[in-house]
Design an enzyme around this catalytic site. Structure first.
Site, mmCIF file in Angstrom:
data_model
loop_
_atom_site.group_PDB
_atom_site.id
_atom_site.type_symbol
_atom_site.label_atom_id
_atom_site.label_comp_id
_atom_site.label_asym_id
_atom_site.label_seq_id
_atom_site.Cartn_x
_atom_site.Cartn_y
_atom_site.Cartn_z
ATOM 1 N N ASP A 75 0.811 -1.208 0.000
ATOM 2 C CA ASP A 75 0.000 0.000 0.000
ATOM 3 C C ASP A 75 0.851 1.267 0.000
ATOM 4 O OD1 ASP A 75 0.820 -0.373 2.607
ATOM 5 O OD2 ASP A 75 -1.176 -0.403 3.478
ATOM 6 N N SER A 76 2.175 1.110 -0.080
ATOM 7 C CA SER A 76 3.057 2.252 -0.350
ATOM 8 C C SER A 76 2.717 2.893 -1.685
ATOM 9 C CB SER A 76 4.520 1.819 -0.343
ATOM 10 O OG SER A 76 4.749 0.797 -1.306
ATOM 11 N N GLU A 119 11.496 -4.287 8.699
ATOM 12 C CA GLU A 119 11.690 -2.985 8.071
ATOM 13 C C GLU A 119 12.383 -1.980 8.979
ATOM 14 O OE1 GLU A 119 9.312 0.538 5.635
ATOM 15 O OE2 GLU A 119 8.208 -1.218 6.328
ATOM 16 N N LYS A 128 -0.480 -9.806 3.439
ATOM 17 C CA LYS A 128 0.398 -9.345 4.514
ATOM 18 C C LYS A 128 -0.257 -8.206 5.276
ATOM 19 C CE LYS A 128 3.819 -6.529 4.084
ATOM 20 N NZ LYS A 128 3.548 -5.644 5.257
#
Length: 284
Positions: free
Chosen positions: A46-47, A183, A114
């Site tokens: 969704d970046s 991350e 995810k």
């Protein structure tokens, strides 16, 4: 053509230590380029709310957005494993998570979904896994927690913070996830996270730890140049190339250099003459 990876392959790659390549893409063109380049996994994150829609963070994306973009990616890379991110708000409760995860699997063509979060999301991850959906989660910098974190900031700065991240990773595995994203944290922490679990891990901005390394495709291509995260390496400068191409096109249009004969259609000479004769007769 290489065989497409399967979910069991991910655990085997983790066991053998084989390195995999992963990029985040959001539409058919970059997906096709990634597959042609031999990338192992494409992620529809969704970046893309930031890279393709211009939002300041990822929170505006919806399940419908993610389905549409994943379908496009599947058309571009039909022979490459594909993960899709569950957007913010789509897994707030176990029932909601299962409903949306099943819908993403059925309608998008992805291979796994995810979400984000660790021990606090244990019941949600377990519910999705128990529903038969291959599910992954995410530790470290969690974009869905951007306001809680006060921005996109590196995590795991202290030993205590690192231990909490490791605990979250273990909880994700215990809940039945097939893998997790690591991350934006120091390498020492990401290595400890990877070693704490037997499931597949992939890293972005967390050093060389993990079975797979991921970069955002628009970052590595230099297509998204609004800002560059510290961990992103640019392998091309497509934004510069694109701006120059648009500028050259604009110059050619304004000077009359485009379109020229090579870029125009022509009638056969006899038909052109007939048309001219007909029009002349009409005027007379």
């Amino acid at each position: 053509m290489r065989a497409k990876l399967t979910i069991p392959d991910l655990a085997e790659k983790k066991r053998t230590g084989e390195r995999l390549v992963m990029v985040a893409v959001g539409e058919v063109l970059t997906a096709a380029w990634a597959e042609r380049a031999g990338v192992d996994i494409v992620g529809v994150g969704d970046s893309l709310g930031m890279t393709l829609y211009g939002h300041e963070n990822t929170l505006a994306m919806t399940v419908d957005h993610m389905i549409a973009h994943t379908r496009a990616v599947r058309r571009g890379a039909p022979n490459t494993m594909c993960f899709v991110s569950m957007p913010y708000g789509s897994y707030a409760t176990p029932d909601m998570a299962v409903t949306n995860a099943v819908r993403l699997m059925k309608e998008s063509g992805c291979d796994a979904v995810k979400l984000q979060g660790g021990r606090e999301k244990f019941d949600i991850i377990k519910a999705v896994a128990d529903a038969g959906v291959p599910v992954m989660s995410h530790v470290g910098l969690l974009p869905h927690y951007v306001h809680k974190f006060g921005g996109f900031k590196m995590q795991g700065r202290t030993a205590e913070a690192a231990l909490e991240i490791i605990d979250n990773a273990r909880a994700i595995e215990e809940a039945g996830a097939i893998g997790l994203e690591i991350e934006a944290m120091p390498y020492e922490v990401s290595k400890a996270v990877d070693e704490a679990v037997d499931i597949f891990t992939f890293s972005i901005g967390a050093g060389a730890a993990g079975t797979a390394q991921m970069l955002n495709g628009y970052d590595l291509l230099g297509a998204f140049d609004t800002f560059k995260p510290k961990f992103a390496k640019r392998y091309a400068n497509m934004a510069d190339v694109a701006v120059q191409a648009f500028s050259d096109y604009a110059d050619d249009v304004r000077t009359g250099a485009f379109p020229d004969e090579d870029h125009s259609y022509q009638m056969k000479p006899d038909e052109a003459q007939r048309l001219a004769d007909i029009l002349r007769e009409e005027r007379e």
